[in-house]
Design a protein around this motif. Structure first.
Motif, PDB file in Angstrom:
ATOM      1  N   MET A  81       0.835  -1.180   0.000  1.00  0.00           N
ATOM      2  CA  MET A  81       0.000   0.000   0.000  1.00  0.00           C
ATOM      3  C   MET A  81       0.887   1.254   0.000  1.00  0.00           C
ATOM      4  SD  MET A  81      -3.187   1.050   2.376  1.00  0.00           S
ATOM      5  CE  MET A  81      -2.449   1.806   3.796  1.00  0.00           C
ATOM      6  N   THR A  82       0.384   2.287  -0.589  1.00  0.00           N
ATOM      7  CA  THR A  82       1.104   3.552  -0.669  1.00  0.00           C
ATOM      8  C   THR A  82       0.852   4.384   0.581  1.00  0.00           C
ATOM      9  OG1 THR A  82       0.921   3.573  -3.078  1.00  0.00           O
ATOM     10  CG2 THR A  82       1.352   5.681  -2.000  1.00  0.00           C
ATOM     11  N   ILE A  83       1.915   4.801   1.227  1.00  0.00           N
ATOM     12  CA  ILE A  83       1.815   5.733   2.351  1.00  0.00           C
ATOM     13  C   ILE A  83       2.878   6.807   2.136  1.00  0.00           C
ATOM     14  CG2 ILE A  83       2.034   6.060   4.835  1.00  0.00           C
ATOM     15  CD1 ILE A  83       1.151   3.146   5.164  1.00  0.00           C
ATOM     16  N   PHE A  84       2.421   8.041   2.053  1.00  0.00           N
ATOM     17  CA  PHE A  84       3.342   9.153   1.868  1.00  0.00           C
ATOM     18  C   PHE A  84       3.714   9.747   3.222  1.00  0.00           C
ATOM     19  CE2 PHE A  84       0.527   9.564  -2.014  1.00  0.00           C
ATOM     20  CZ  PHE A  84       1.393   8.904  -2.857  1.00  0.00           C
ATOM     21  N   GLU A  85       4.955  10.177   3.334  1.00  0.00           N
ATOM     22  CA  GLU A  85       5.447  10.880   4.515  1.00  0.00           C
ATOM     23  C   GLU A  85       5.676  12.338   4.127  1.00  0.00           C
ATOM     24  OE1 GLU A  85       5.752   9.479   7.460  1.00  0.00           O
ATOM     25  OE2 GLU A  85       5.393   7.413   6.800  1.00  0.00           O
ATOM     26  N   LEU A  86       5.690  13.196   5.100  1.00  0.00           N
ATOM     27  CA  LEU A  86       5.938  14.613   4.839  1.00  0.00           C
ATOM     28  C   LEU A  86       7.299  14.804   4.170  1.00  0.00           C
ATOM     29  CD1 LEU A  86       4.474  17.288   5.130  1.00  0.00           C
ATOM     30  CD2 LEU A  86       5.561  17.563   7.366  1.00  0.00           C
ATOM     31  N   THR A  87       8.281  14.002   4.551  1.00  0.00           N
ATOM     32  CA  THR A  87       9.607  14.112   3.923  1.00  0.00           C
ATOM     33  C   THR A  87       9.535  13.766   2.442  1.00  0.00           C
ATOM     34  OG1 THR A  87      10.140  11.870   4.647  1.00  0.00           O
ATOM     35  CG2 THR A  87      10.923  13.686   6.025  1.00  0.00           C
ATOM     36  N   ASP A  88       8.665  12.803   2.055  1.00  0.00           N
ATOM     37  CA  ASP A  88       8.468  12.480   0.640  1.00  0.00           C
ATOM     38  C   ASP A  88       7.890  13.687  -0.092  1.00  0.00           C
ATOM     39  OD1 ASP A  88       9.132   9.766   1.222  1.00  0.00           O
ATOM     40  OD2 ASP A  88       7.025   9.328   1.677  1.00  0.00           O
ATOM     41  N   TYR A  89       6.952  14.339   0.564  1.00  0.00           N
ATOM     42  CA  TYR A  89       6.268  15.482  -0.043  1.00  0.00           C
ATOM     43  C   TYR A  89       7.217  16.665  -0.252  1.00  0.00           C
ATOM     44  CZ  TYR A  89       2.851  19.111  -0.939  1.00  0.00           C
ATOM     45  OH  TYR A  89       2.151  20.137  -1.525  1.00  0.00           O
ATOM     46  N   PHE A  90       8.040  16.941   0.756  1.00  0.00           N
ATOM     47  CA  PHE A  90       8.961  18.081   0.645  1.00  0.00           C
ATOM     48  C   PHE A  90      10.126  17.806  -0.301  1.00  0.00           C
ATOM     49  CE2 PHE A  90       7.343  19.872   4.820  1.00  0.00           C
ATOM     50  CZ  PHE A  90       6.765  20.983   4.230  1.00  0.00           C
TER      51      PHE A  90
END
Length: 138
Positions: free
Chosen positions: A1-10
């Motif tokens: 499953m896909t889970i994004f972290e804030l570090t991925d976003y930045f």
């Protein structure tokens, strides 16, 4: 499953463009990631064999956005209110265009650019576009 972290976003931009990062942008980024994760959970529930997705573009500081080809002058990426999710196989876009996918967008307060405008990625944002349409053309 896909889970994004804030570090991925930045994508490291919180450090390289630290002077442009504000508390308001950080708060918007957290909300964008939260809503995208909720949507991706529903996507993977409906498509259990779907591969994990990655963020193609998260927060884009104004100085960086100005250098991105075809980026909107007032892109919601600059305010951390948008996210581009990789969708090379088109499965995410296809699901979002179904009734359950549309319901998921509404349930999580997301709007998307029409898949015809975003080949190989899905653009989502946490604020409505000028047209107010859930699926819009840029």
């Amino acid at each position: 499953m896909t889970i994004f972290e804030l570090t991925d976003y930045f994508m490291g931009r919180d450090k390289t463009f630290a002077s442009e990062l504000t508390p308001h942008i950080t708060q918007a980024a957290q909300e964008t990631v939260k809503r995208a994760n909720a949507l991706m959970a529903l996507f993977h529930e409906a498509n259990p064999k779907a591969h994990v997705r990655r963020i193609n573009s998260g927060w884009r500081p104004a100085t960086l956005n100005a250098r991105v080809p075809n980026a909107a002058m007032y892109s919601k990426h600059m305010s951390a209110q948008a996210i581009d999710i990789g969708d090379d196989d088109g499965q995410l876009d296809a699901w979002l265009m179904t009734i359950p996918g549309q319901a998921a967008l509404v349930a999580h307060g997301l709007w998307m650019e029409h898949p015809a405008a975003t080949p190989r990625w899905t653009h989502l944002q946490i604020v409505p576009p000028g047209s107010g349409r859930r699926v819009f053309n840029p």
